[in-house]
Design an enzyme around this catalytic site. Structure first.
Site, PDB file in Angstrom:
ATOM      1  N   GLY A   1       0.756  -1.253   0.076  1.00 49.40           N
ATOM      2  CA  GLY A   1      -0.015  -0.016  -0.112  1.00 49.40           C
ATOM      3  C   GLY A   1       0.930   1.181   0.002  1.00 49.40           C
TER       4      GLY A   1
ATOM      5  N   CYS B   1       5.009  -6.311   1.379  1.00 47.15           N
ATOM      6  CA  CYS B   1       5.331  -4.872   1.490  1.00 47.15           C
ATOM      7  C   CYS B   1       4.737  -4.297   2.780  1.00 47.15           C
ATOM      8  CB  CYS B   1       5.098  -4.239   0.210  1.00 47.15           C
ATOM      9  SG  CYS B   1       5.773  -2.595   0.141  1.00 47.15           S
TER      10      CYS B   1
ATOM     11  N   GLY C   1     -18.276  -5.729 -30.899  1.00 47.92           N
ATOM     12  CA  GLY C   1     -17.458  -6.565 -31.658  1.00 47.92           C
ATOM     13  C   GLY C   1     -16.213  -6.774 -30.892  1.00 47.92           C
ATOM     14  N   GLY C   2     -15.969  -5.968 -29.826  1.00 51.14           N
ATOM     15  CA  GLY C   2     -14.678  -6.095 -29.072  1.00 51.14           C
ATOM     16  C   GLY C   2     -14.808  -7.410 -28.231  1.00 51.14           C
ATOM     17  N   VAL C   3     -13.740  -7.869 -27.463  1.00 49.79           N
ATOM     18  CA  VAL C   3     -13.523  -9.185 -26.842  1.00 49.79           C
ATOM     19  C   VAL C   3     -14.717  -9.331 -25.818  1.00 49.79           C
ATOM     20  CG1 VAL C   3     -12.267 -10.720 -25.405  1.00 49.79           C
ATOM     21  CG2 VAL C   3     -11.208  -9.166 -27.328  1.00 49.79           C
TER      22      VAL C   3
ATOM     23  N   SER D   1     -17.517  -7.455 -24.667  1.00 45.51           N
ATOM     24  CA  SER D   1     -18.898  -7.546 -25.234  1.00 45.51           C
ATOM     25  C   SER D   1     -19.353  -8.868 -25.883  1.00 45.51           C
ATOM     26  CB  SER D   1     -19.554  -6.292 -25.877  1.00 45.51           C
ATOM     27  OG  SER D   1     -18.653  -6.194 -27.033  1.00 45.51           O
TER      28      SER D   1
END
Ligand code: XMP
Length: 507
Positions: A53, A81, A221-223, A225
């Protein structure tokens, strides 16, 4: 998902936290990120990881958690960390705050190549990003690794409670996955992550949640959706998939998207709004104004088509959720409010009308899910395409003529990259327009025509990018074809700018 026996990753706000979840899944186990406000959602975890963080443990508002609660599960714990410093303090050790942050590579020198460091080299590069360092340790604590200067960077309490100062989740920590794997090996009965099981479970959950209500989703048309629409189809729910043609798509793209969905047996409704978009954009040269017009018009057109949705499905992915959650809870230094979490959508969400089945997945997992749904490789590995489409590749005012020039150049460029096996090696490629007329010779006459810029980059997350060293012979072939075939272009330029300082798009 049944969250029992998963790896619970507790978010202390590091920019890398979501990568921890991803790495655990890559190693084959289910993992989930929890904000500090949501710790009561953790039930029967198989292991717990405390993330890094931005704060120092000595800050007045340093995030904290109840140690009795943490150990009540009796499962392995790894503090990364900030998480390690917190564990050190909880065990009675002390931390040296520093006002200077150590950032970058360091050498990890395990005290013994066993336990957490089994199969790890005697000296291994790790990535540091911290301000606190270990000062004193408690009696029950063992130092299990130091850095090149002998400073303790890894601690162990008992058999299965570990602390590491560095970030094993980033690729700059060369053996980070081995260290994580060794940690997970100390846990019992961890829930396995399998994308096929995940798909079946999602299908069941969608059926249950939706029943016979109608679900509406947008497809581009994208991955994301596409996977969403096919998943809803697989779940056999009553779905309307809406595709908005904004007139800013690539050559034949609308037809291709329709044909792709038809092959997959998913019916889509096309709303042809290209004229509305082009009219609204006519004579507008300012990039941000163009974006605003396109964004707002899209919302109008889409919601008109949606009407009174009973359920709206969105292809929101895990990083989008975390990005928005971090915004809301303002822990990680954040970038933007994600577009899937605005206005009308938030309103529908508050009414329980938003369905986001992909919200636990990263992009590569969505691709794996898509493959298990039978979606073709070419669709799943399509390069990213910006929401405002070709408008951001056409500096200045957009017109149909200019867009057509871009479409022709782009189709030739992308076609050649595919033909020569380069497309899949490239993260994003496109042709754009440089709207400056320069002199050339065509036939016996002088020509004054535009130039096209070809851009091909590799990137991991679009935050940085490098241009691709395409062979000269291929560039020559592409340039010749464009100059011979595209009316309106007499000059082809290849963009050799890295991001930063350049961006990927020209606007
Ligand atoms: P830049 O140009 O900022 O692009 O280096 C980084 C990535 O984001 C895409 N991009 C956008 N995507 N709306 C989007 O949906 C936008 O306005 C937009 N601008 C850039 C770009 O294609 C690249 O993948």
């Amino acid at each position: 998902m049944d969250d029992r026996h998963i790896v619970a990753v507790i978010d202390f706000g590091s920019q890398y936290t979501q990568l921890i979840v991803r790495r655990v899944r890559e190693l084959g186990y289910s993992a989930k990120l929890y904000a500090l406000e949501d710790l009561d959602h953790i039930v029967e975890p198989g292991a717990i990881i405390l993330s890094g963080g931005p704060k120092s443990t000595s800050d007045a508002d340093a995030p904290d958690l109840d140690y009795t609660w943490l150990t009540s599960f009796n499962v392995p714990i790894l503090g990364v960390c900030y998480g390690m410093q917190l564990l050190n303090i909880k065990h009675g050790g002390t931390v040296k705050p520093s006002n200077k942050r150590e950032y970058g590579p360091a050498d990890l020198c395990p005290c013994a190549c066993e336990g957490l460091y089994k199969d790890v080299s005697p000296t291994s590069q790790v990535w540091m990003s911290h301000s606190d360092t270990v000062d004193h340790i408690s009696e029950d604590c063992r130092i299990i690794a130091r850095n090149q200067s002998g400073i303790p960077v890894s601690l162990q309490w008992g058999e299965t409670c570990f602390g590491i100062q560095f970030h094993p989740e980033v690729t700059h920590s060369h053996e980070g996955n081995t260290i994580l794997r060794n940690f997970l090996a100390t846990a019992k009965n961890l829930q396995k992550f399998d994308i096929g099981d995940f798909k079946n479970q999602m299908v069941r959950e969608i059926k249950e949640r939706v029943g016979d209500k109608q679900v509406v989703c947008g497809v581009s048309g994208g991955v994301d959706s596409t996977v969403l629409a096919v998943l809803l189809h697989e779940a056999q729910v009553n779905v309307r998939a809406i595709f908005v043609d904004n007139g800013l798509l690539r050559k034949n793209e609308a037809d291709e998207v329709r044909a792709n969905f038809k092959r997959m047996g998913v019916e889509i409704e096309t709303v042809d709004a290209s004229e509305r978009f082009l009219n609204a954009l006519a004579g507008v040269p300012e990039p941000e104004k163009k974006r605003k017009i396109i964004g707002e018009l899209f919302i109008d057109v889409f919601w008109d088509a949606v009407g009174d949705a009973e359920i709206l499905a969105q292809g929101t992915l895990y990083p989008d959720v975390i990005e928005s959650a971090s915004n809301a809870k303002s822990k990680a230094s954040t970038i933007k409010t994600h577009h899937n979490r605005v206005g009308r959508i938030l309103e529908l969400q508050s009414q329980g009308k938003v369905l986001e089945p992909l919200a636990e997945l990263f992009k590569d997992e969505v691709r794996a899910l898509g493959a298990s749904l039978g979606i073709e490789h070419d669709i799943l590995w399509r390069h990213p395409f910006p929401g405002p489409g070709l408008a951001v590749r056409c500096p200045g005012a957009v017109s149909k003529d200019r867009l057509d020039i871009i479409r022709d150049c782009d189709a030739i460029f992308i076609g050649k990259l595919k033909e020569h096996g380069w497309y899949d090696k490239i993260w994003q490629a496109y042709a754009g327009l440089i709207p400056v007329k320069t002199v050339g010779v065509k036939g016996d006459e002088r020509s004054y025509e535009f130039a096209t810029n070809l851009r091909a980059i590799v990137s991991e997350d679009a935050m940085t990018a490098d241009w691709v060293e395409l062979p000269y012979s291929l560039l020559r072939e592409i340039s010749n074809k464009i100059l011979n075939e595209v009316k309106g272009i007499n000059r082809v330029l290849y963009d050799i700018s890295t991001k930063p300082p350049a961006s990927i798009e020209w606007e």
